[in-house]
Write a protein that holds these residues in place. Structure first.
Motif, PDB file in Angstrom:
ATOM      1  N   UNK A  24     -20.374 -53.526  -5.789  1.00 44.25           N
ATOM      2  CA  UNK A  24     -20.985 -53.553  -4.458  1.00 44.25           C
ATOM      3  C   UNK A  24     -20.649 -52.259  -3.715  1.00 44.25           C
ATOM      4  N   UNK A  25     -21.677 -51.643  -3.171  1.00 45.09           N
ATOM      5  CA  UNK A  25     -21.517 -50.457  -2.331  1.00 45.09           C
ATOM      6  C   UNK A  25     -21.465 -50.936  -0.876  1.00 45.09           C
ATOM      7  N   UNK A  26     -20.304 -50.857  -0.259  1.00 45.80           N
ATOM      8  CA  UNK A  26     -20.157 -51.361   1.109  1.00 45.80           C
ATOM      9  C   UNK A  26     -20.862 -50.486   2.131  1.00 45.80           C
ATOM     10  N   UNK A  27     -21.238 -49.300   1.734  1.00 47.47           N
ATOM     11  CA  UNK A  27     -21.986 -48.436   2.641  1.00 47.47           C
ATOM     12  C   UNK A  27     -23.393 -48.974   2.864  1.00 47.47           C
ATOM     13  N   UNK A  28     -24.024 -49.429   1.793  1.00 47.87           N
ATOM     14  CA  UNK A  28     -25.407 -49.905   1.883  1.00 47.87           C
ATOM     15  C   UNK A  28     -25.512 -51.406   2.142  1.00 47.87           C
ATOM     16  N   UNK A  29     -24.417 -52.135   1.940  1.00 42.25           N
ATOM     17  CA  UNK A  29     -24.436 -53.590   2.116  1.00 42.25           C
ATOM     18  C   UNK A  29     -23.600 -53.950   3.341  1.00 42.25           C
ATOM     19  N   UNK A  30     -24.258 -54.072   4.479  1.00 38.74           N
ATOM     20  CA  UNK A  30     -23.542 -54.297   5.744  1.00 38.74           C
ATOM     21  C   UNK A  30     -22.843 -55.656   5.772  1.00 38.74           C
ATOM     22  N   UNK A  31     -23.472 -56.678   5.213  1.00 38.06           N
ATOM     23  CA  UNK A  31     -22.869 -58.010   5.201  1.00 38.06           C
ATOM     24  C   UNK A  31     -21.558 -58.005   4.422  1.00 38.06           C
ATOM     25  N   UNK A  32     -21.595 -57.411   3.244  1.00 37.18           N
ATOM     26  CA  UNK A  32     -20.387 -57.315   2.425  1.00 37.18           C
ATOM     27  C   UNK A  32     -19.337 -56.447   3.120  1.00 37.18           C
ATOM     28  N   UNK A  33     -19.793 -55.366   3.748  1.00 42.60           N
ATOM     29  CA  UNK A  33     -18.849 -54.470   4.438  1.00 42.60           C
ATOM     30  C   UNK A  33     -18.110 -55.211   5.545  1.00 42.60           C
ATOM     31  N   UNK A  34     -18.838 -55.942   6.360  1.00 45.25           N
ATOM     32  CA  UNK A  34     -18.217 -56.675   7.469  1.00 45.25           C
ATOM     33  C   UNK A  34     -17.223 -57.714   6.954  1.00 45.25           C
ATOM     34  N   UNK A  35     -17.574 -58.371   5.856  1.00 41.42           N
ATOM     35  CA  UNK A  35     -16.666 -59.389   5.301  1.00 41.42           C
ATOM     36  C   UNK A  35     -15.390 -58.758   4.755  1.00 41.42           C
ATOM     37  N   UNK A  36     -15.536 -57.732   3.928  1.00 43.54           N
ATOM     38  CA  UNK A  36     -14.370 -57.184   3.240  1.00 43.54           C
ATOM     39  C   UNK A  36     -13.455 -56.393   4.167  1.00 43.54           C
ATOM     40  N   UNK A  37     -13.984 -55.766   5.196  1.00 40.30           N
ATOM     41  CA  UNK A  37     -13.120 -55.072   6.147  1.00 40.30           C
ATOM     42  C   UNK A  37     -12.166 -56.056   6.826  1.00 40.30           C
ATOM     43  N   UNK A  38     -12.699 -57.183   7.240  1.00 37.86           N
ATOM     44  CA  UNK A  38     -11.875 -58.205   7.889  1.00 37.86           C
ATOM     45  C   UNK A  38     -10.905 -58.836   6.894  1.00 37.86           C
ATOM     46  N   UNK A  80     -16.062 -48.935  11.076  1.00 37.56           N
ATOM     47  CA  UNK A  80     -17.026 -49.700  11.870  1.00 37.56           C
ATOM     48  C   UNK A  80     -17.920 -48.764  12.682  1.00 37.56           C
ATOM     49  N   UNK A  81     -17.346 -47.656  13.122  1.00 36.94           N
ATOM     50  CA  UNK A  81     -18.109 -46.679  13.902  1.00 36.94           C
ATOM     51  C   UNK A  81     -18.902 -45.732  13.011  1.00 36.94           C
ATOM     52  N   UNK A  82     -18.295 -45.393  11.867  1.00 40.43           N
ATOM     53  CA  UNK A  82     -18.935 -44.443  10.953  1.00 40.43           C
ATOM     54  C   UNK A  82     -18.553 -44.786   9.509  1.00 40.43           C
ATOM     55  N   UNK A  83     -19.358 -45.588   8.835  1.00 40.04           N
ATOM     56  CA  UNK A  83     -19.042 -46.003   7.457  1.00 40.04           C
ATOM     57  C   UNK A  83     -18.925 -44.843   6.471  1.00 40.04           C
ATOM     58  N   UNK A  84     -19.454 -43.694   6.830  1.00 40.23           N
ATOM     59  CA  UNK A  84     -19.413 -42.537   5.927  1.00 40.23           C
ATOM     60  C   UNK A  84     -18.037 -41.875   5.879  1.00 40.23           C
ATOM     61  N   UNK A  85     -17.103 -42.379   6.674  1.00 37.59           N
ATOM     62  CA  UNK A  85     -15.795 -41.740   6.749  1.00 37.59           C
ATOM     63  C   UNK A  85     -14.994 -41.894   5.456  1.00 37.59           C
ATOM     64  N   UNK A  86     -15.327 -42.924   4.659  1.00 41.95           N
ATOM     65  CA  UNK A  86     -14.663 -43.128   3.361  1.00 41.95           C
ATOM     66  C   UNK A  86     -15.733 -43.174   2.276  1.00 41.95           C
TER      67      UNK A  86
END
Length: 362
Positions: A24-38, A80-86
């Motif tokens: 999973x690419x968390x950059x392109x998958x916002x739902x997955x990104x929000x879940x895994x960050x938390x 959260x502000x800039x997903x491109x940071x990582x």
């Protein structure tokens, strides 16, 4: 084919130029990104409460753990502000970032826990081997061995639900974990197909990427390894180069195998005869990037006709879709309910994915 820092790309990948470890690419998958960050910040936070007990020699253990949490929290807020940071932004890179932070203050944050669980598991190692030896039927014996690997894989302090079980039930053991994992047929169940291959044509050399210390390694992986050795297969155990949660490291491997050899002549003799070999895999976190392996592992993989990848981090978060020129097994218990659902499974569903070798293109 070499990559930066003198690491190499796995020589038995079918398409090394197309290989990406992450599912999973968390950059392109916002739902997955929000879940895994938390979720991952929650995992990092839980270590703060354990740091002092796990590192009694460090009077600032809690303070250091809080500093690591703050640094991870800051990264999460920036993402959260800039997903491109990582880049790339994946579960793997987030976990690697956390482990790098921990190593600033802790040589091996979970060392005491790993040693305690490993020594405890060794007390029942002989009993486990005796049970395996008592099974005469080939298929039934290997099914029991495989269930042992899967049940052992439950013992992961990186899993929120499992950590809660282990915190509240100190006597939780292999048999209890076997009752938790999915009954056959599993979510992905290629065991019968693999056993047909194994019975008719034993392997020459197997590479096993191991996961957790304690019950997972001692009562799951080592009996499985022992049986492969008994069939004449050379076994290479590959472990992390750097500490990560309660995962076995290369520094742990030789000691754990030597201790097990005191209870099992097959393992002891295999170590002496170089039929059981240990190697570091070049990794610094609980996932597996096969484009970043050590030269020693690269050389050993050129001889392998079986690749075994164990655990949710190495075989699901990464490499679930990786294709190889040799036979491969991906083995894991799905301990995260959200991840399981995204795959169409349930919590504690089982993945036993066998893919026969892909012929080399001419």
């Amino acid at each position: 084919m070499e990559v930066k820092n003198n690491y190499k790309i796995c020589p038995v990948l079918q398409d090394p130029d197309e290989y990406t470890p992450d599912i999973v690419d968390l950059l392109s998958n916002e739902t997955a990104r929000n879940y895994w960050l938390i979720t991952l910040e929650g995992v990092v936070k839980k270590f703060v409460d354990k740091a002092e007990n796990l590192n009694p020699e460090n009077p600032k253990a809690t303070e250091h753990a809080q500093a690591c949490l703050q640094k991870f929290h800051n990264l999460v807020e920036q993402i959260k502000l800039d997903p491109l940071i990582l880049k790339p932004l994946t579960v793997r890179t987030l976990l690697d970032y956390n482990e790098e932070n921990l190593r600033v203050h802790f040589k091996d944050a979970w060392q005491l826990q790993k040693e305690t669980e490993t020594l405890q598991a060794l007390k029942t190692f002989s009993e486990r081997i005796q049970k395996i030896n008592s099974i005469g039927d080939f298929n039934k014996k290997w099914e029991e061995l495989t269930k042992g690997v899967l049940a052992g894989n439950v013992f992961d302090w990186g899993s929120t639900v499992v950590a809660k079980i282990m915190d509240t039930s100190p006597s939780f053991g292999l048999s209890h974990a076997m009752d938790i994992i999915e009954r056959r047929p599993w979510f992905i169940d290629d065991l019968d197909l693999w056993l047909k291959r194994l019975k008719n044509n034993p392997y020459e050399c197997a590479i096993i990427f191991v996961d957790n210390a304690g019950i997972d390694f001692i009562l799951g992986i080592l009996p499985f390894t022992r049986e492969l050795l008994s069939m004449g297969t050379k076994v290479v155990l590959a472990a992390n180069s750097y500490p990560s949660l309660n995962d076995v490291t290369y520094a742990d491997l030789q000691m754990y195998c030597s201790l097990a050899g005191q209870y099992c002549t097959i393992i002891k003799d295999a170590m002496l005869n170089q039929k059981l070999v240990t190697v570091e895999n070049g990794q610094k976190g609980p996932c597996l990037d096969l484009a970043h392996i050590t030269s020693d592992l690269y050389d050993m993989m050129t001889e392998a006709d079986l690749i075994i990848i164990e655990g949710m981090g190495r075989a699901v978060h990464t490499n679930l879709n990786a294709k190889f020129k040799v036979d491969s097994l991906k083995i894991a218990a799905l301990k995260n309910e959200w991840l399981a659902k995204t795959l169409g499974a349930k919590q504690f569903s089982v993945i036993f994915k066998y893919e026969p070798k892909i012929p080399i293109r001419t």
